[in-house]
Design a protein around this motif. Structure first.
Motif, PDB file in Angstrom:
ATOM      1  N   GLU A  67       0.834  -1.203   0.000  1.00 42.46           N
ATOM      2  CA  GLU A  67       0.000   0.000   0.000  1.00 42.46           C
ATOM      3  C   GLU A  67       0.868   1.253   0.000  1.00 42.46           C
ATOM      4  O   GLU A  67       0.557   2.230  -0.676  1.00 42.46           O
ATOM      5  N   ASN A  68       1.959   1.212   0.754  1.00 44.97           N
ATOM      6  CA  ASN A  68       2.868   2.358   0.817  1.00 44.97           C
ATOM      7  C   ASN A  68       3.500   2.612  -0.552  1.00 44.97           C
ATOM      8  O   ASN A  68       3.580   3.758  -0.999  1.00 44.97           O
ATOM      9  N   ARG A  69       3.927   1.535  -1.211  1.00 42.82           N
ATOM     10  CA  ARG A  69       4.513   1.683  -2.555  1.00 42.82           C
ATOM     11  C   ARG A  69       3.486   2.268  -3.523  1.00 42.82           C
ATOM     12  O   ARG A  69       3.808   3.129  -4.345  1.00 42.82           O
ATOM     13  N   ALA A  70       2.242   1.797  -3.435  1.00 41.02           N
ATOM     14  CA  ALA A  70       1.194   2.301  -4.322  1.00 41.02           C
ATOM     15  C   ALA A  70       0.945   3.787  -4.053  1.00 41.02           C
ATOM     16  O   ALA A  70       0.779   4.580  -4.992  1.00 41.02           O
ATOM     17  N   ARG A  71       0.923   4.191  -2.775  1.00 38.54           N
ATOM     18  CA  ARG A  71       0.727   5.617  -2.452  1.00 38.54           C
ATOM     19  C   ARG A  71       1.900   6.449  -2.934  1.00 38.54           C
ATOM     20  O   ARG A  71       1.715   7.571  -3.414  1.00 38.54           O
ATOM     21  N   GLN A  72       3.129   5.901  -2.825  1.00 37.53           N
ATOM     22  CA  GLN A  72       4.293   6.633  -3.324  1.00 37.53           C
ATOM     23  C   GLN A  72       4.197   6.830  -4.830  1.00 37.53           C
ATOM     24  O   GLN A  72       4.453   7.924  -5.339  1.00 37.53           O
ATOM     25  N   ASP A  73       3.822   5.761  -5.547  1.00 38.64           N
ATOM     26  CA  ASP A  73       3.675   5.869  -6.993  1.00 38.64           C
ATOM     27  C   ASP A  73       2.585   6.873  -7.349  1.00 38.64           C
ATOM     28  O   ASP A  73       2.741   7.674  -8.276  1.00 38.64           O
ATOM     29  N   ASN A  74       1.483   6.847  -6.603  1.00 40.41           N
ATOM     30  CA  ASN A  74       0.382   7.773  -6.832  1.00 40.41           C
ATOM     31  C   ASN A  74       0.812   9.210  -6.558  1.00 40.41           C
ATOM     32  O   ASN A  74       0.471  10.126  -7.300  1.00 40.41           O
ATOM     33  N   THR A  75       1.574   9.408  -5.496  1.00 43.43           N
ATOM     34  CA  THR A  75       2.044  10.748  -5.137  1.00 43.43           C
ATOM     35  C   THR A  75       3.012  11.276  -6.186  1.00 43.43           C
ATOM     36  O   THR A  75       2.977  12.446  -6.546  1.00 43.43           O
ATOM     37  N   GLU A  76       3.884  10.393  -6.685  1.00 43.65           N
ATOM     38  CA  GLU A  76       4.839  10.812  -7.711  1.00 43.65           C
ATOM     39  C   GLU A  76       4.138  11.177  -9.010  1.00 43.65           C
ATOM     40  O   GLU A  76       4.525  12.121  -9.688  1.00 43.65           O
ATOM     41  N   SER A  77       3.068  10.446  -9.353  1.00 44.02           N
ATOM     42  CA  SER A  77       2.369  10.730 -10.610  1.00 44.02           C
ATOM     43  C   SER A  77       1.452  11.945 -10.475  1.00 44.02           C
ATOM     44  O   SER A  77       1.217  12.647 -11.443  1.00 44.02           O
ATOM     45  N   ASN A  78       0.919  12.202  -9.279  1.00 40.29           N
ATOM     46  CA  ASN A  78       0.049  13.357  -9.029  1.00 40.29           C
ATOM     47  C   ASN A  78       0.803  14.364  -8.171  1.00 40.29           C
ATOM     48  O   ASN A  78       0.533  14.511  -6.996  1.00 40.29           O
ATOM     49  N   SER A  79       1.729  15.058  -8.770  1.00 42.50           N
ATOM     50  CA  SER A  79       2.547  15.992  -7.991  1.00 42.50           C
ATOM     51  C   SER A  79       1.832  17.325  -7.833  1.00 42.50           C
ATOM     52  O   SER A  79       2.391  18.376  -8.065  1.00 42.50           O
ATOM     53  N   GLY A  80       0.564  17.264  -7.402  1.00 37.54           N
ATOM     54  CA  GLY A  80      -0.208  18.478  -7.176  1.00 37.54           C
ATOM     55  C   GLY A  80      -0.332  18.778  -5.702  1.00 37.54           C
ATOM     56  O   GLY A  80       0.281  18.154  -4.849  1.00 37.54           O
ATOM     57  N   VAL A  81      -1.181  19.752  -5.394  1.00 37.34           N
ATOM     58  CA  VAL A  81      -1.409  20.149  -4.015  1.00 37.34           C
ATOM     59  C   VAL A  81      -2.395  19.172  -3.395  1.00 37.34           C
ATOM     60  O   VAL A  81      -3.393  18.803  -3.997  1.00 37.34           O
ATOM     61  N   GLY A  82      -2.126  18.763  -2.147  1.00 37.79           N
ATOM     62  CA  GLY A  82      -2.980  17.804  -1.456  1.00 37.79           C
ATOM     63  C   GLY A  82      -4.239  18.455  -0.935  1.00 37.79           C
ATOM     64  O   GLY A  82      -4.364  19.669  -0.831  1.00 37.79           O
ATOM     65  N   SER A  83      -5.205  17.638  -0.594  1.00 35.07           N
ATOM     66  CA  SER A  83      -6.473  18.116  -0.058  1.00 35.07           C
ATOM     67  C   SER A  83      -6.502  17.922   1.448  1.00 35.07           C
ATOM     68  O   SER A  83      -5.545  17.477   2.052  1.00 35.07           O
ATOM     69  N   CYS A  84      -7.648  18.225   2.039  1.00 29.30           N
ATOM     70  CA  CYS A  84      -7.834  18.037   3.475  1.00 29.30           C
ATOM     71  C   CYS A  84      -7.750  16.560   3.823  1.00 29.30           C
ATOM     72  O   CYS A  84      -7.293  16.190   4.882  1.00 29.30           O
TER      73      CYS A  84
END
Length: 170
Positions: A67-84
């Motif tokens: 799950e951590n790897r998937a979130r890292q991949d997701n974060t790297e691909s969506n390098s935008g501003v996070g939400s609440c």
């Protein structure tokens, strides 16, 4: 695994009548031998139970890593501003990380603890070491509680800021 199921908490007691007095040395030796066997059986049961828990924990850790790897991949691909929601996820991640570190520390202390039967340390040293470990456990718990409070306050702050933004927008 050749371990007894954890829900079977019963032990068989064998009583063998001795033809000598209960105060005899043979009776005492026999009693201590049976007591030692019972204690070893209980220790074996606890170790088997621990192995089962460790296997479940290993699978849980592997799942969290994926799950951590998937979130890292997701974060790297969506390098935008996070939400609440990212703030709440971050608070949960902080709490989870704190708990994992506490478990890892506890397991490490169990593994690194010297074997009681082969221990060469004196009793006062062992008591002092035990006291330090207990104090460390208490402090770790306090830090974990404070981290939990901080996480809750951060989530509350995020919710209040969101409400403020909504009120200012109207």
């Amino acid at each position: 695994m050749a371990c007894r199921p954890p829900d079977s908490g019963s032990y068989t007691v064998v009583i063998i009548p001795l033809r000598t007095s209960l105060c005899s040395l043979d009776a005492l030796r026999f009693y201590l031998w049976v007591k030692r066997l019972r204690d070893l059986e209980k220790e074996k049961d606890a170790l088997c139970s621990g192995l089962e828990i460790l296997e479940k924990a290993r699978l849980w850790y592997l799942q969290r890593l994926e799950e951590n790897r998937a979130r890292q991949d997701n974060t790297e691909s969506n390098s935008g501003v996070g939400s609440c929601q990212d703030g709440a996820a971050e608070a949960w991640s902080c709490l989870l990380r704190s708990r994992i570190q506490r478990v890892n520390g506890s397991l490490g202390s169990v593994i690194s603890e010297p074997n009681v039967s082969s221990s060469r340390t004196s009793l006062p040293d062992a008591v002092a070491d035990s006291d330090l470990r207990w104090h460390n456990t208490v402090l770790t718990q306090e830090v974990s509680d404070k981290n939990r409070q901080i996480s809750m306050l951060e989530m509350e702050k995020d919710a209040l800021l969101e409400q403020l933004d909504e009120l200012q927008a109207h």
